[in-house]
Scaffold this active site. Structure first.
Site, PDB file in Angstrom:
ATOM      1  N   CYS A  41       0.828  -1.217   0.000  1.00  0.00           N
ATOM      2  CA  CYS A  41       0.000   0.000   0.000  1.00  0.00           C
ATOM      3  C   CYS A  41       0.858   1.261   0.000  1.00  0.00           C
ATOM      4  O   CYS A  41       1.783   1.401   0.791  1.00  0.00           O
ATOM      5  CB  CYS A  41      -0.906   0.012   1.230  1.00  0.00           C
ATOM      6  SG  CYS A  41      -2.002   1.424   1.263  1.00  0.00           S
TER       7      CYS A  41
ATOM      8  N   CYS B 253      -0.456   5.874   7.243  1.00  0.00           N
ATOM      9  CA  CYS B 253      -1.861   5.585   7.581  1.00  0.00           C
ATOM     10  C   CYS B 253      -2.043   4.990   8.979  1.00  0.00           C
ATOM     11  O   CYS B 253      -2.852   5.475   9.751  1.00  0.00           O
ATOM     12  CB  CYS B 253      -2.441   4.665   6.521  1.00  0.00           C
ATOM     13  SG  CYS B 253      -4.054   4.011   6.922  1.00  0.00           S
TER      14      CYS B 253
ATOM     15  N   CYS C 137      -2.994  -0.704   8.947  1.00  0.00           N
ATOM     16  CA  CYS C 137      -2.530  -2.102   9.025  1.00  0.00           C
ATOM     17  C   CYS C 137      -1.026  -2.084   9.240  1.00  0.00           C
ATOM     18  O   CYS C 137      -0.246  -2.076   8.301  1.00  0.00           O
ATOM     19  CB  CYS C 137      -2.910  -2.904   7.792  1.00  0.00           C
ATOM     20  SG  CYS C 137      -3.031  -1.988   6.282  1.00  0.00           S
TER      21      CYS C 137
ATOM     22  N   CYS D   8      -6.632   1.001  -0.528  1.00  0.00           N
ATOM     23  CA  CYS D   8      -6.555   0.334   0.767  1.00  0.00           C
ATOM     24  C   CYS D   8      -6.621  -1.155   0.488  1.00  0.00           C
ATOM     25  O   CYS D   8      -7.571  -1.616  -0.162  1.00  0.00           O
ATOM     26  CB  CYS D   8      -7.697   0.764   1.687  1.00  0.00           C
ATOM     27  SG  CYS D   8      -7.695  -0.189   3.225  1.00  0.00           S
TER      28      CYS D   8
ATOM     29  N   GLN E 292     -19.082  -9.327  12.492  1.00  0.00           N
ATOM     30  CA  GLN E 292     -17.628  -9.474  12.408  1.00  0.00           C
ATOM     31  C   GLN E 292     -17.140  -8.777  11.136  1.00  0.00           C
ATOM     32  O   GLN E 292     -17.730  -8.962  10.070  1.00  0.00           O
ATOM     33  CB  GLN E 292     -17.261 -10.952  12.357  1.00  0.00           C
ATOM     34  CG  GLN E 292     -17.741 -11.766  13.544  1.00  0.00           C
ATOM     35  CD  GLN E 292     -16.941 -11.494  14.817  1.00  0.00           C
ATOM     36  OE1 GLN E 292     -15.834 -10.977  14.762  1.00  0.00           O
ATOM     37  NE2 GLN E 292     -17.514 -11.824  15.950  1.00  0.00           N
TER      38      GLN E 292
ATOM     39  N   TYR F  58     -23.490 -12.208  25.132  1.00  0.00           N
ATOM     40  CA  TYR F  58     -22.981 -11.095  24.312  1.00  0.00           C
ATOM     41  C   TYR F  58     -23.234 -11.444  22.838  1.00  0.00           C
ATOM     42  O   TYR F  58     -22.319 -11.502  22.028  1.00  0.00           O
ATOM     43  CB  TYR F  58     -21.495 -10.825  24.570  1.00  0.00           C
ATOM     44  CG  TYR F  58     -21.152 -10.657  26.030  1.00  0.00           C
ATOM     45  CD1 TYR F  58     -21.225  -9.400  26.635  1.00  0.00           C
ATOM     46  CD2 TYR F  58     -20.789 -11.740  26.811  1.00  0.00           C
ATOM     47  CE1 TYR F  58     -20.937  -9.245  27.984  1.00  0.00           C
ATOM     48  CE2 TYR F  58     -20.503 -11.600  28.159  1.00  0.00           C
ATOM     49  CZ  TYR F  58     -20.573 -10.357  28.741  1.00  0.00           C
ATOM     50  OH  TYR F  58     -20.287 -10.212  30.074  1.00  0.00           O
TER      51      TYR F  58
ATOM     52  N   GLU G 157     -28.094 -10.087  24.996  1.00  0.00           N
ATOM     53  CA  GLU G 157     -27.395  -8.931  24.413  1.00  0.00           C
ATOM     54  C   GLU G 157     -28.039  -7.659  24.943  1.00  0.00           C
ATOM     55  O   GLU G 157     -29.250  -7.608  25.147  1.00  0.00           O
ATOM     56  CB  GLU G 157     -27.506  -9.042  22.874  1.00  0.00           C
ATOM     57  CG  GLU G 157     -27.268  -7.796  22.070  1.00  0.00           C
ATOM     58  CD  GLU G 157     -25.845  -7.247  22.190  1.00  0.00           C
ATOM     59  OE1 GLU G 157     -24.879  -8.020  22.125  1.00  0.00           O
ATOM     60  OE2 GLU G 157     -25.717  -6.014  22.352  1.00  0.00           O
TER      61      GLU G 157
ATOM     62  N   ASP H 134     -18.719 -14.168  24.056  1.00  0.00           N
ATOM     63  CA  ASP H 134     -17.975 -13.348  23.083  1.00  0.00           C
ATOM     64  C   ASP H 134     -18.073 -11.883  23.521  1.00  0.00           C
ATOM     65  O   ASP H 134     -18.737 -11.071  22.870  1.00  0.00           O
ATOM     66  CB  ASP H 134     -18.573 -13.559  21.680  1.00  0.00           C
ATOM     67  CG  ASP H 134     -17.784 -12.840  20.599  1.00  0.00           C
ATOM     68  OD1 ASP H 134     -16.681 -12.349  20.883  1.00  0.00           O
ATOM     69  OD2 ASP H 134     -18.279 -12.764  19.460  1.00  0.00           O
TER      70      ASP H 134
ATOM     71  N   CYS I  70     -11.331 -11.056  21.354  1.00  0.00           N
ATOM     72  CA  CYS I  70     -10.428 -10.332  20.447  1.00  0.00           C
ATOM     73  C   CYS I  70      -9.318  -9.676  21.262  1.00  0.00           C
ATOM     74  O   CYS I  70      -8.596  -8.824  20.751  1.00  0.00           O
ATOM     75  CB  CYS I  70     -11.187  -9.299  19.628  1.00  0.00           C
ATOM     76  SG  CYS I  70     -12.021  -8.076  20.632  1.00  0.00           S
TER      77      CYS I  70
HETATM   78  C1  LIG Z   1     -17.658  -8.766  20.413  1.00  0.00           C
HETATM   79  S1  LIG Z   1     -19.347  -8.388  20.207  1.00  0.00           S
HETATM   80  C2  LIG Z   1     -19.967 -10.001  19.898  1.00  0.00           C
HETATM   81  C3  LIG Z   1     -21.084 -10.051  18.910  1.00  0.00           C
HETATM   82  C4  LIG Z   1     -21.503 -11.422  18.404  1.00  0.00           C
HETATM   83  N1  LIG Z   1     -21.170 -12.518  19.284  1.00  0.00           N
HETATM   84  C5  LIG Z   1     -20.955 -11.688  17.008  1.00  0.00           C
HETATM   85  O1  LIG Z   1     -20.123 -12.572  16.815  1.00  0.00           O
HETATM   86  O2  LIG Z   1     -21.386 -10.972  16.076  1.00  0.00           O
HETATM   87  C6  LIG Z   1     -19.799  -8.038  21.860  1.00  0.00           C
HETATM   88  C7  LIG Z   1     -21.287  -7.746  22.062  1.00  0.00           C
HETATM   89  O3  LIG Z   1     -21.509  -7.600  23.461  1.00  0.00           O
HETATM   90  C8  LIG Z   1     -22.531  -6.627  23.668  1.00  0.00           C
HETATM   91  N2  LIG Z   1     -22.418  -6.203  25.075  1.00  0.00           N
HETATM   92  C9  LIG Z   1     -21.489  -5.375  25.627  1.00  0.00           C
HETATM   93  N3  LIG Z   1     -21.660  -5.291  26.958  1.00  0.00           N
HETATM   94  C10 LIG Z   1     -22.719  -6.090  27.268  1.00  0.00           C
HETATM   95  C11 LIG Z   1     -23.379  -6.431  28.484  1.00  0.00           C
HETATM   96  N4  LIG Z   1     -22.962  -5.920  29.655  1.00  0.00           N
HETATM   97  N5  LIG Z   1     -24.411  -7.271  28.424  1.00  0.00           N
HETATM   98  C12 LIG Z   1     -24.841  -7.779  27.247  1.00  0.00           C
HETATM   99  N6  LIG Z   1     -24.262  -7.503  26.047  1.00  0.00           N
HETATM  100  C13 LIG Z   1     -23.214  -6.666  26.060  1.00  0.00           C
HETATM  101  C14 LIG Z   1     -22.204  -5.583  22.619  1.00  0.00           C
HETATM  102  O4  LIG Z   1     -23.328  -4.796  22.337  1.00  0.00           O
HETATM  103  C15 LIG Z   1     -21.784  -6.468  21.426  1.00  0.00           C
HETATM  104  O5  LIG Z   1     -22.888  -6.759  20.614  1.00  0.00           O
END
Ligand SMILES: C[S@@+](CC[C@H](N)C(=O)[O-])C[C@H]1O[C@@H](n2cnc3c(N)ncnc32)[C@H](O)[C@@H]1O
Length: 487
Positions: free
Chosen positions: A101, A107, A110, A190, A313, A342, A363, A418, A445
């Site tokens: 790039c 930038c 990456c 990009c 994602q 989550y 969620e 997650d 992550c």
């Molecule tokens: C890393 S993302 C995971 C999304 C999903 N598992 C996916 O793969 O698309 C984390 C998620 O946790 C939610 N979140 C953050 N804090 C939270 C809480 N205290 N209780 C419930 N959900 C929460 C966020 O809104 C977000 O959608």
């Protein structure tokens, strides 16, 4: 990742720079701002920067690689470390490659493009192990090889470009250079974005330059156009775009839509007015200018619909790999009850639904729950249920029998977690363990917070059995890892 996180992570990994132990000279430190010095790089720290030492005093520098001799300029000196800029690579690493790039040097999007992809994968694998062993004090677990992206380019399915003026005064659409929230650099190419996304950016920039509209100036609080969001679907090869501004209407919007329609797969343009009034929370009002406001993405056998801003994602190809890795770890036989904590827009729950008796997503974002329920209906999935709420509080309600859930969902066989980068509250760990699932699959992550949470799980009777890193973000230092815990 902020410098403070990097030094924290690095200090946690390496006892020689812990508080009060720096080997600096009596004046404090062997380097001062403005100094130029030649150093040998010893490692890549978690977060992506190279680590070198000047008489054992740690210096962080972007862009250098382990084994290299480099000339650096000391920018800032702190109590336990310094930050420097790379001036020259004197002896390059065999793992150094030419970044494709043209914006790479400025930038910051990456940071590892100069590191051969094989070496990136190996570094990420080692960093996950290092985090788990040193930060989490974990041992005795099996580590799978990192899952790679076969063609690791043009994978980002969503981008938010900033709008501003370049140093010559031209209106530009691009990214903030590192550390410059008030400047925008034009991005003409990009290598992480699909080509049609770059085309949309170019057309909007051309249209903006010909119009009277002004970029929003964050210093003077004048102007109007804030940012441009673009979302691309790999599965259906379609694109949505949205412009955010301070104005109630977007002047010249019809002309812009007319130009964008020429891009094959472009299906919708929207405008969002950002409304900020003193002492009131920011509000947004979105109007569809042309076309539709959702696109369809393929995930395994599913067709999922997403709006421009919905969470999914950012690497659609590797989302399939990530979820397949989680499914393998979950070892579903078709009769399990699974909790997806989550759950975002429900993609993991929906991906796994066909292999379970029932799945429950929890969620906190209401629109994400609505998307999850709509996508369940659209894919004829009747055994996926979604509850709106904070995970910590909702788990308490379930454990105390205070949540109105069908009996079949109250006791999980498998729990999938997650969470956001910050990881889990201690009470969430305790409540998941109290639900007594057979397996816990923890996707993260951020292996440094994941390591601490895994240590808590081990104390609660759920030791780490295996971990599989997944390369969701090639050419960046970001790492995703799927961990399996079981009593
Ligand atoms: C890393 S993302 C995971 C999304 C999903 N598992 C996916 O793969 O698309 C984390 C998620 O946790 C939610 N979140 C953050 N804090 C939270 C809480 N205290 N209780 C419930 N959900 C929460 C966020 O809104 C977000 O959608």
């Amino acid at each position: 990742m902020r410098a403070s996180d990097v030094i924290y992570d690095y200090a946690m990994h390496h006892s020689d720079i812990k508080q009060g132990e720096s080997n600096a000279t009596s004046s404090g430190r062997p380097v001062t701002p403005g100094m130029e010095v030649d150093v040998v790089v010893s490692a890549l720290a978690f977060g992506g920067q190279a680590v070198a030492r000047v008489r054992r005093f740690v210096v962080f520098v972007w862009g250098a690689l382990p084994g290299e001799t480099v000339r650096i300029h000391i920018d800032r000196v702190y109590k336990r470390h310094a930050e420097a800029t790379l001036l020259q690579v004197i002896e390059p690493s065999p793992n150094r490659c030419t970044p494709p790039c043209r914006h790479f040097a400025h930038c910051g999007g990456c940071r590892w493009q100069m590191l051969d992809y094989e070496a990136q994968l190996q570094t990420k694998q080692e960093q996950v192990r290092d985090c788990f062993e040193r930060l989490g004090k974990l041992s005795g677990f099996h580590m799978e090889p990192i899952r790679r992206m076969p063609y690791p380019w043009h994978y980002r399915n969503k981008v938010e470009f900033s709008v501003g003026r370049d140093p010559r005064g031209a209106k530009v659409i691009g990214f903030h250079p590192p550390g410059r929230w008030d400047a925008v650099m034009q991005i003409q190419e990009c290598h992480l974005l699909p080509q049609p996304v770059i085309q949309v950016r170019g057309i909007v920039e051309e249209w903006l330059r010909a119009s009277e509209l002004e970029p929003w100036n964050p210093r003077s609080h004048t102007g109007s156009i804030h940012h441009l969001t673009i979302r691309h679907s790999v599965g259906s090869n379609t694109i949505l775009a949205g412009i955010a501004s301070r104005d109630p209407d977007l002047i010249g919007a019809a002309e812009l839509a007319h130009r964008l329609k020429a891009i094959p797969g472009f299906i919708g343009l929207s405008h969002t007015q950002i409304i900020r009034a003193r002492n009131l929370p920011t509000q947004q009002r979105t109007q569809q200018i042309w076309g539709v406001d959702r696109l369809t993405e393929r995930l395994g056998d599913l067709s999922l619909e997403f709006s421009l801003d919905a969470f999914f994602q950012t690497n659609s190809h590797m989302a399939n790999v990530l979820y397949a890795t989680a499914a393998e770890a979950a070892e579903l036989g078709g009769n399990e009850v699974v909790w997806d904590l989550y759950s975002g827009t429900g993609s993991i729950a929906l991906y796994l639904a066909h292999a379970t008796r029932a799945v429950l997503g929890i969620e906190v974002v209401e629109t994400a729950i609505q998307d999850a329920r709509r996508n369940a209906r659209a894919n004829d999935i009747s055994n996926a249920h979604f509850v709106l709420g904070d995970v910590r509080r909702t788990l308490k309600q379930i454990l105390e029998g205070r949540l109105n859930l069908s009996t079949g969902l109250k006791k999980p066989d498998v729990v999938i977690l997650d969470p956001p980068r910050g990881g889990l509250a201690k009470k969430v760990v305790a409540r998941v363990a109290a639900a007594r699932p057979q397996r816990v699959v923890y996707i993260s992550c951020n292996p440094s917070t994941q390591a601490g949470d895994l240590a808590l799980f081990a104390e609660a009777g759920y030791p780490l059995r295996s971990v599989t890193p997944v390369d969701m973000f090639p050419h960046t230092p970001h790492i995703e890892a799927v961990a399996l815990l079981a009593p």
